[in-house]
Design a protein around this motif. Structure first.
Motif, PDB file in Angstrom:
ATOM      1  N   VAL A 293      -1.025   2.242  -3.138  1.00 50.21           N
ATOM      2  CA  VAL A 293      -0.505   1.020  -3.751  1.00 50.21           C
ATOM      3  C   VAL A 293      -1.572   0.441  -4.676  1.00 50.21           C
ATOM      4  O   VAL A 293      -2.749   0.358  -4.306  1.00 50.21           O
ATOM      5  N   ASP A 294      -1.154   0.041  -5.872  1.00 44.22           N
ATOM      6  CA  ASP A 294      -2.040  -0.632  -6.821  1.00 44.22           C
ATOM      7  C   ASP A 294      -1.389  -1.916  -7.301  1.00 44.22           C
ATOM      8  O   ASP A 294      -0.170  -1.961  -7.542  1.00 44.22           O
ATOM      9  N   ILE A 295      -2.207  -2.969  -7.457  1.00 43.88           N
ATOM     10  CA  ILE A 295      -1.760  -4.208  -8.089  1.00 43.88           C
ATOM     11  C   ILE A 295      -2.613  -4.388  -9.337  1.00 43.88           C
ATOM     12  O   ILE A 295      -3.833  -4.540  -9.258  1.00 43.88           O
ATOM     13  N   GLN A 296      -1.967  -4.351 -10.485  1.00 41.29           N
ATOM     14  CA  GLN A 296      -2.664  -4.483 -11.760  1.00 41.29           C
ATOM     15  C   GLN A 296      -2.195  -5.760 -12.444  1.00 41.29           C
ATOM     16  O   GLN A 296      -0.993  -6.043 -12.489  1.00 41.29           O
ATOM     17  N   VAL A 297      -3.127  -6.525 -12.969  1.00 40.60           N
ATOM     18  CA  VAL A 297      -2.797  -7.765 -13.658  1.00 40.60           C
ATOM     19  C   VAL A 297      -3.032  -7.568 -15.155  1.00 40.60           C
ATOM     20  O   VAL A 297      -4.134  -7.197 -15.578  1.00 40.60           O
ATOM     21  N   ILE A 298      -1.979  -7.798 -15.937  1.00 41.59           N
ATOM     22  CA  ILE A 298      -2.092  -7.744 -17.398  1.00 41.59           C
ATOM     23  C   ILE A 298      -2.132  -9.181 -17.891  1.00 41.59           C
ATOM     24  O   ILE A 298      -1.185  -9.945 -17.702  1.00 41.59           O
ATOM     25  N   VAL A 343       2.017  -9.340 -13.253  1.00 40.62           N
ATOM     26  CA  VAL A 343       1.498  -8.605 -12.102  1.00 40.62           C
ATOM     27  C   VAL A 343       2.311  -7.320 -11.962  1.00 40.62           C
ATOM     28  O   VAL A 343       3.509  -7.360 -11.704  1.00 40.62           O
ATOM     29  N   MET A 344       1.638  -6.191 -12.132  1.00 42.24           N
ATOM     30  CA  MET A 344       2.272  -4.880 -12.032  1.00 42.24           C
ATOM     31  C   MET A 344       2.019  -4.303 -10.642  1.00 42.24           C
ATOM     32  O   MET A 344       0.879  -4.285 -10.167  1.00 42.24           O
ATOM     33  N   ILE A 345       3.072  -3.854  -9.995  1.00 36.23           N
ATOM     34  CA  ILE A 345       2.980  -3.287  -8.648  1.00 36.23           C
ATOM     35  C   ILE A 345       3.409  -1.828  -8.706  1.00 36.23           C
ATOM     36  O   ILE A 345       4.496  -1.507  -9.180  1.00 36.23           O
ATOM     37  N   THR A 346       2.551  -0.952  -8.226  1.00 37.39           N
ATOM     38  CA  THR A 346       2.822   0.487  -8.233  1.00 37.39           C
ATOM     39  C   THR A 346       2.703   1.036  -6.818  1.00 37.39           C
ATOM     40  O   THR A 346       1.691   0.814  -6.142  1.00 37.39           O
ATOM     41  N   VAL A 347       3.749   1.721  -6.379  1.00 35.91           N
ATOM     42  CA  VAL A 347       3.730   2.422  -5.094  1.00 35.91           C
ATOM     43  C   VAL A 347       3.951   3.903  -5.396  1.00 35.91           C
ATOM     44  O   VAL A 347       5.008   4.283  -5.897  1.00 35.91           O
ATOM     45  N   ARG A 348       2.937   4.717  -5.125  1.00 31.14           N
ATOM     46  CA  ARG A 348       3.037   6.152  -5.428  1.00 31.14           C
ATOM     47  C   ARG A 348       3.801   6.854  -4.305  1.00 31.14           C
ATOM     48  O   ARG A 348       3.225   7.397  -3.366  1.00 31.14           O
ATOM     49  N   ALA A 349       5.135   6.822  -4.458  1.00 33.01           N
ATOM     50  CA  ALA A 349       6.026   7.312  -3.394  1.00 33.01           C
ATOM     51  C   ALA A 349       5.867   8.801  -3.135  1.00 33.01           C
ATOM     52  O   ALA A 349       6.158   9.279  -2.038  1.00 33.01           O
ATOM     53  N   GLY A 350       5.401   9.528  -4.128  1.00 32.67           N
ATOM     54  CA  GLY A 350       5.207  10.964  -3.937  1.00 32.67           C
ATOM     55  C   GLY A 350       4.147  11.288  -2.901  1.00 32.67           C
ATOM     56  O   GLY A 350       4.088  12.414  -2.396  1.00 32.67           O
ATOM     57  N   PHE A 351       3.307  10.294  -2.551  1.00 31.22           N
ATOM     58  CA  PHE A 351       2.258  10.503  -1.549  1.00 31.22           C
ATOM     59  C   PHE A 351       2.652   9.953  -0.184  1.00 31.22           C
ATOM     60  O   PHE A 351       1.886  10.068   0.776  1.00 31.22           O
ATOM     61  N   LEU A 352       3.820   9.336  -0.097  1.00 32.59           N
ATOM     62  CA  LEU A 352       4.325   8.817   1.175  1.00 32.59           C
ATOM     63  C   LEU A 352       5.254   9.858   1.778  1.00 32.59           C
ATOM     64  O   LEU A 352       6.261  10.220   1.173  1.00 32.59           O
TER      65      LEU A 352
END
Length: 413
Positions: A293-298, A343-352
């Motif tokens: 999981v990543d939280i990126q702020v633009i 606020v960008m939220i990324t969940v790398r589902a391929g690794f779950l």
């Protein structure tokens, strides 16, 4: 090792061999039919899978599917109930009925289940008598499904009799392939097979000849069934397995929050806060690792913008069990959001990985995964997925991919 020892769950494929002057009997032609049916069913069972192909929706009979009509329908139902009562109260008519729409399904044996026209079902009549009550009370939850069935039809007079046994004057000449409606108050066993392969352990022990279409809750047997009582999320889509998907999040995709609201959502100052994600089935706890999981702020605001930075965070309160149905990811740093940030939220589902060690099907299709509590969020368009059964979830059926979402921040409303 022999076929029996390996448990190869497929009948022997023996094809009729024609030759000039051959005498064929009914048994030969029946075996020829069985051979062709098995050849068709094999790739369906083990290559494509089974489930609902199209249609087979469950509706309340008389329900207008109007989201604003629940109150009106409830009042009408009370009127119907009063009209159904006689003065002595002994002639109350049971009105709990549903309708199965036309459609196609395939069961786990590869048999095609075809419902050709609307099929109305009296739930009380279809429910086995021994399942109608539990602990002295009428049940209020039932499951509705369809199964493959067949019946011999069209009696035909025989021309010749068998030389080995007596034969009746008439035999049925055709087999009518049809469907059978199944209603039960006993919760069906979930299908948790990971693979469909002849000889696999889970292939021998799990048979699911019934395609379950809906669960109906809080039934009042003397009133019509309303749409909000029908849960069709239990139906199995056609395929080799049911993919694990994301079913809910605790933020509204694309929404604009105040800085205070966003901080509470991210858990900036409260340990109980954090982003929450819910799954449709078990996900391996050990696959929830740093970097998934990543939280990126633009950065926004007036003048030059679009600088970005990553917000530190970590999973909170992960269970010590092997599997989990969701997670909470909280901000662990003290960075402060500013006006017009995204606020960008990324969940790398391929690794779950799910229970079958397959990746979660995480594509955020249209940004329509709903809130976990199910309130306060309705898409402006396409509120129901193409299959006709909602709410939306992540996934396209391909598996893996990345779940992406975002929200915006303002100083005040």
């Amino acid at each position: 090792m022999t076929e029996t020892e390996t448990g190869f769950a497929v009948r022997a494929l023996r094809r009729l061999r024609y030759f000039h002057g051959q005498l064929l009997g009914a048994r030969d032609l029946q075996r020829e039919q069985a051979y062709l049916r098995e050849k068709i069913a094999l790739p369906v069972r083990y290559l494509l899978g089974y489930g609902v192909v199209c249609g087979l929706l469950v509706e309340g009979v008389g329900d207008h599917h109007d989201s604003a009509a629940d109150t009106t329908d409830e009042s009408a139902a009370k009127t119907d109930e009063s009209a159904a009562d006689t003065t002595d109260g002994k002639d109350r008519r049971r009105r709990a009925r549903v309708r199965i729409t036309p459609g196609l399904g395939v069961d786990d044996r590869g048999e095609h289940i075809v419902v050709r026209r609307d099929c109305d079902v009296d739930l009380w009549e279809a429910l086995p008598p021994d399942e109608r009550t539990r602990e002295g009370r009428e049940v209020t939850t039932v499951w509705v499904g369809v199964a493959y069935d067949e019946e011999a039809v069209e009696p035909t007079r025989t021309v010749f009799t068998s030389g080995c046994s007596d034969s009746s004057d008439c035999e049925f000449g055709w087999t009518d392939e049809r469907h059978r409606v199944v209603v039960t108050s006993k919760q069906p066993e979930p299908d948790q097979r990971c693979e469909r392969c002849p000889g696999a352990d889970d292939d021998r022990d799990c048979e699911h000849p019934v395609l379950w279409l809906a669960r109906i809750d809080e039934i009042d047997w003397f009133r019509p069934v309303r749409g909000h009582r029908i849960d069709m999320t239990i139906r199995r889509p056609f395929g080799r397995r049911v993919p694990t998907v994301i079913t809910g999040i605790n933020w509204i995709h694309g929404h604009t929050y105040t800085i205070e609201e966003a901080s509470a959502l991210l858990g900036t100052h409260k340990e109980s806060g954090g982003l929450r994600v819910a799954f449709s089935d078990d996900v391996r706890t050990d696959s929830l690792r740093r970097g998934v999981v990543d939280i990126q702020v633009i950065e926004g605001g007036a003048g030059r913008n679009a600088d970005s930075w990553f917000m530190g965070g970590a999973f909170q309160d992960l269970p010590e069990t092997e599997y989990t149905r969701g997670f909470r990811y909280r901000q662990t740093t003290r960075e402060v959001l500013q006006d017009d940030d995204r606020v960008m939220i990324t969940v790398r589902a391929g690794f779950l990985l799910d229970r079958c060690c397959r990746p979660v099907d995480g594509t955020h299709v249209g940004g329509r995964v709903p809130l976990i509590d199910g309130e306060g969020y309705t898409p402006d368009s396409c509120p129901v997925p193409p299959g006709g059964v909602g709410p939306w979830t992540s996934g396209t059926g391909a598996g893996g991919d990345t779940f992406e979402s975002w929200f915006f921040v303002r100083e005040e409303r």
